[in-house]
Design a protein around this motif. Structure first.
Motif, PDB file in Angstrom:
ATOM      1  N   MET A 199      47.713  38.534  39.481  1.00 19.90           N
ATOM      2  CA  MET A 199      48.424  37.523  38.686  1.00 19.90           C
ATOM      3  C   MET A 199      48.498  37.902  37.211  1.00 19.90           C
ATOM      4  O   MET A 199      49.452  37.554  36.525  1.00 19.90           O
ATOM      5  N   GLU A 200      47.496  38.646  36.743  1.00 25.03           N
ATOM      6  CA  GLU A 200      47.542  39.131  35.349  1.00 25.03           C
ATOM      7  C   GLU A 200      48.784  39.970  35.092  1.00 25.03           C
ATOM      8  O   GLU A 200      49.320  39.998  33.994  1.00 25.03           O
ATOM      9  N   LYS A 201      49.234  40.657  36.156  1.00 27.30           N
ATOM     10  CA  LYS A 201      50.400  41.552  36.008  1.00 27.30           C
ATOM     11  C   LYS A 201      51.722  40.791  35.977  1.00 27.30           C
ATOM     12  O   LYS A 201      52.754  41.368  35.668  1.00 27.30           O
ATOM     13  N   TYR A 202      51.719  39.503  36.375  1.00 27.04           N
ATOM     14  CA  TYR A 202      52.982  38.737  36.460  1.00 27.04           C
ATOM     15  C   TYR A 202      52.885  37.465  35.613  1.00 27.04           C
ATOM     16  O   TYR A 202      52.702  36.363  36.141  1.00 27.04           O
ATOM     17  N   LYS A 230      39.313  35.199  35.912  1.00 27.25           N
ATOM     18  CA  LYS A 230      40.161  35.418  34.734  1.00 27.25           C
ATOM     19  C   LYS A 230      40.549  34.046  34.173  1.00 27.25           C
ATOM     20  O   LYS A 230      41.644  33.537  34.468  1.00 27.25           O
ATOM     21  N   PRO A 231      39.659  33.424  33.386  1.00 29.08           N
ATOM     22  CA  PRO A 231      39.929  32.052  32.918  1.00 29.08           C
ATOM     23  C   PRO A 231      41.247  31.911  32.161  1.00 29.08           C
ATOM     24  O   PRO A 231      41.852  30.839  32.168  1.00 29.08           O
ATOM     25  N   GLU A 232      41.757  33.014  31.555  1.00 28.65           N
ATOM     26  CA  GLU A 232      43.022  32.871  30.810  1.00 28.65           C
ATOM     27  C   GLU A 232      44.178  32.505  31.739  1.00 28.65           C
ATOM     28  O   GLU A 232      45.196  31.995  31.294  1.00 28.65           O
ATOM     29  N   LEU A 233      43.998  32.712  33.064  1.00 26.68           N
ATOM     30  CA  LEU A 233      45.060  32.317  34.008  1.00 26.68           C
ATOM     31  C   LEU A 233      45.243  30.796  34.038  1.00 26.68           C
ATOM     32  O   LEU A 233      46.270  30.302  34.492  1.00 26.68           O
TER      33      LEU A 233
END
Ligand code: PLP
Length: 409
Positions: A199-202, A230-233
């Protein structure tokens, strides 16, 4: 009357047909084992019921609540989320704040969220077997469901590679439901970690995390989520939860959405013009309720689910059907795979279809008085969802009938 094309696209629930038949058979005095339940058939917590009773003395309990819900309750929902998921929403990202909205059940929360996010032609990724309502809600909002299939052989875990292959420029939302309806499993933490990395990639994709069964895990480890890695998500994650499943209160219609205020403020606007705030009486009782009591209340229920899952495993094993068994761990369902049992051969003789789940379930009900939900409803051919909530003795009788049927080719 000319009906909208939008509403005509929605499929009717195929479970209703068999359910209506099961109810009719029972009212005619026939013995019916109903394993279709999507709710816990137990009394809710007495502390919670007492609170509702005492709140009914106040006139405020009978008047509109604030559209997004009583502030004390919203605060409590956010607090409970942070404590149970071990997340600090204050530190996710600078300038991003979060809020909760109280709606009329998880279903309403999800329709609000999809209504606020989906434009015509947007793609929404759903993993199959899926909860029946996701594709219908997406259709109603003008979106397109993109299905990533899973199988019993990989214990219904979606392949990260397949998810990536199916992401396009139009992918607006991915729905993750863990613990899962209809399989009764939750995704492993290593899957959540890989999903977080993907998800970091999109960065344009929003993730809906449907956590309505969160507390209902009966085998460790407890469910975990991608945003814990990855809390930033969380900046583009929407969490849906509620009291329907974990407080055995499906009829009270209370659901929660937790999301960045950018989204909750829009949902607030939408909810304000459609349904207004949710049930005031129950919200006020929840303001006084200690959410930490939920796991205590669920402990004997989880034991019961574990015992029924074990009885199912033992019964399948006794009849040399162990290969059909996988370990359910959460929610209160099991997805039975007919395609690996002799009975499928009899149905295949009759035709060329890919999916006989409806016909199989119809015969199971008509001839043997056993009601299951055909896998067709969940986008999973030749399977059926069975509920593990029935009392021990009738559950054992039901699975004995089921196993004999499975062996009848
Ligand atoms: N999400 C899932 C996966 C469900 O199974 C359900 C209910 O069956 C819901 C959401 C909606 O729950 P509610 O009864 O609160 O509308």
């Amino acid at each position: 009357m000319e009906l909208s094309s939008r509403v005509q696209k929605i499929s009717e629930s195929i479970t209703l047909k068999l359910n209506a038949k099961a109810t009719r058979m029972a009212s005619e005095g026939k013995k019916v084992y109903n394993l279709t339940a999507g709710q816990l058939p137990f009394r809710p917590m007495s502390e919670f019921v007492d609170l509702i009773r005492s709140e009914s003395d106040f006139i405020k309990s009978f008047q509109y609540s604030p559209v997004a819900g009583f502030p004390e309750l919203r605060k409590k929902v956010l607090q409970n989320f942070q404590e149970t998921r071990k997340i600090d929403l204050e530190t996710v990202a600078e300038g991003v704040s979060f809020d909760a909205v109280i709606s009329n059940g998880g279903k309403h929360a999800l329709t609000n969220v999809l209504g606020a996010l989906i434009d015509h032609g947007d793609e929404v990724m759903i993993f199959s077997p899926y909860w029946v309502s996701y594709p219908e809600m997406v259709k109603f909002c003008g979106g397109k469901s993109v299905i990533v299939e899973t199988t019993p052989f990989d214990v219904f875990i979606p392949s990260i590679e397949e998810i990536e292959r199916k992401i396009t420029d139009k992918t607006k939302v991915i729905i993750v439901n863990s613990p899962q309806n209809p399989t009764g499993t939750h995704y492993r933490d290593d899957w959540m970690q890989k999903f977080a990395e993907l998800m970091e990639k999109y960065p344009k994709v929003t993730i809906i995390s449907d956590e309505i069964y969160y507390e209902l895990f009966y085998y460790d480890p407890r469910p975990t989520y991608f945003y814990q890695h990855k809390p930033e998500l969380l900046k583009r994650t929407v969490i849906v939860d509620g009291i329907s499943k974990t407080l055995a209160s499906t009829g009270l219609r209370i659901g929660f959405t937790i999301a960045p205020t950018e989204l909750t403020s829009v949902i607030n606007k939408l909810q304000g013009q459609t349904t207004s705030g949710a049930n005031s009486l129950v919200q006020r009782a929840l303001c006084q309720f200690d959410f930490n009591q939920i796991p205590v209340y669920l402990e004997p229920i989880k034991r019961h689910l574990r015992d029924n899952a074990e009885a199912l495993r033992a019964c399948l094993s006794e009849h040399k059907l162990s290969h059909v068994y996988y370990q359910p761990t959460s929610a209160f369902y099991y997805l039975l795979d007919f395609s690996q049992t002799p009975v499928i051969e009899r149905f295949k003789k009759g035709g060329e279809k890919e999916d006989y789940s409806f016909e199989i379930c119809e015969e199971l009900l008509e001839k043997h008085g056993l009601a299951l939900v055909p896998g067709q409803a969940f986008g999973c051919a030749n399977t059926a969802r069975m509920s593990l909530v029935l009392e021990k003795e009738p559950f054992k009788e039901a699975i004995d009938i089921l196993v004999k049927f499975l062996l009848d080719s």
